[in-house]
Design an enzyme around this catalytic site. Structure first.
Site, short mmCIF file in Angstrom:
data_model
loop_
_atom_site.label_atom_id
_atom_site.label_comp_id
_atom_site.label_asym_id
_atom_site.label_seq_id
_atom_site.Cartn_x
_atom_site.Cartn_y
_atom_site.Cartn_z
NE ARG A 224 43.31 35.79 41.90
CZ ARG A 224 41.87 35.99 41.48
NH1 ARG A 224 41.51 37.16 41.21
NH2 ARG A 224 41.07 35.01 41.29
CG HIS A 272 39.12 40.90 44.71
ND1 HIS A 272 40.08 39.96 44.93
CD2 HIS A 272 38.27 40.47 43.74
CE1 HIS A 272 40.21 39.08 43.83
NE2 HIS A 272 39.14 39.49 43.23
C1 GLV Z 1 37.83 36.86 41.04
O1 GLV Z 1 38.80 37.47 41.37
C2 GLV Z 1 37.71 35.84 40.22
O2 GLV Z 1 38.63 35.04 40.06
O3 GLV Z 1 36.73 35.70 39.49
#
Ligand code: GLV
Length: 309
Positions: A224, A272
């Site tokens: 994160r 991401h």
């Molecule tokens: C992605 O970031 C997840 O938490 O699956």
């Protein structure tokens, strides 16, 4: 009886199709078109508007749409009496490991640099490293970290992990807790962050931590954005302590256009995408949990409110 999906950052058609393919009788609603809130008994959630989860009087369980649950615990009004599950999926782990291994090879074999050199029609070789000389340290030895460690060790990397509790693994040395952190860091040429984001791990990738790495270490953050202190990373790269970083997660996503990471020659940005939940692969566990919740049985992959993961 209905399932409510709260998620506004993607097309939910594949999700509805995958869930209905398992049980076409299930009543699935998409927030904010939720109908009678008394009928909502199960919520599939990804970055919901804070405060709304306590509005459903007959809610029996919540599941995150992904592996992470920090988006749920960040809600000060999260109803803590409702059990929460997260996604645990071999495909998610496989995709994550493949992405991180790709970044590691990109770094140790300078692959992106060669793509730049091609643009200048320059034929030039660069120094390189092979796996057995590279020590990869993985912060977070849950399902994802352990899968990555196993695959890296098969390739021939020296692998270590850092975890909250003791783990005996044949393929990696696992360091435990705050007292082992300095020893773990000093042996990591490449540091991979796969930690859950909790109050304890927020801002953990900071100057003090980077200073304990070997010189010219490389950082990969696929956990994160809240783990990383952005300015500390840039300062450490400028001071040549850190060689560079591959980042898939950011404090604000999409990464704002004026963020200095975009232009930084030693930082690679990814939107991401390291590992994205595949609805077909995870729909069975979601429906299983829905049925468990209706029967009052314990959820699969239940999250601990105390640890926050
Ligand atoms: C992605 O970031 C997840 O938490 O699956």
């Amino acid at each position: 009886m209905a399932i409510l999906i709260i998620c506004d950052d993607r097309d939910l058609t594949p999700w509805i199709n995958a869930l209905k393919a398992i049980d076409h009788n299930i009543d699935i609603r998409i927030y904010p078109e939720e109908g009678d809130i008394k009928e909502i008994e199960f919520i599939i959630c990804w970055k919901h508007p804070y405060g709304i989860l306590k509005r459903y009087p007959n809610l029996k369980a919540i599941t995150s749409l992904g592996a992470g649950v920090d988006h749920l615990f960040a809600d000060p009004d999260l109803p803590l009496n409702i059990p929460i599950a997260r996604i645990v999926d071999p495909e998610l782990a496989q995709a994550m490991s493949e992405f991180v291994i790709g970044l590691i090879f990109n770094h140790i074999r300078s692959l992106s640099d060669y793509i730049q050199l091609q643009k200048q029609k320059t034929w030039k070789s660069k120094p390189f490293n092979i796996a057995r000389n590279v020590r990869v340290g993985i912060m977070g030895m849950g399902i994802l970290g352990t899968d990555l460690a196993r695959k890296l060790s098969v390739i021939g990397f020296q692998v270590s992990g850092w975890a909250q509790s003791k783990k005996e693994l044949e393929f990696a040395q696992v360091y435990v807790g705050d007292s082992d952190l300095p020893a773990f860091l000093s042996g990591s040429n490449i540091l991979v962050c796969l930690l859950p984001l909790t109050p304890k791990t927020k801002n953990i990738l900071n100057k003090k931590l980077f200073e304990q790495l070997p010189d010219q270490a490389y950082l990969i953050n696929v956990a994160r954005g809240g783990h990383l202190v952005d300015e500390d990373l840039m300062e450490m790269i400028d001071r040549k302590k850190i060689a560079g970083a591959g980042l898939d997660v950011f404090r604000q996503e999409p990464l704002p256009l004026d963020h200095p990471f975009w232009e930084h020659p030693s930082i690679s940005i990814f939107p991401h995408i390291a590992s994205i939940t595949n609805p077909i692969s995870v729909a069975p566990q979601i429906i299983d949990n829905y049925k468990r919740a209706l029967r009052g049985q314990p959820l699969l992959n239940k999250v601990s409110v105390d640890s926050g993961y």
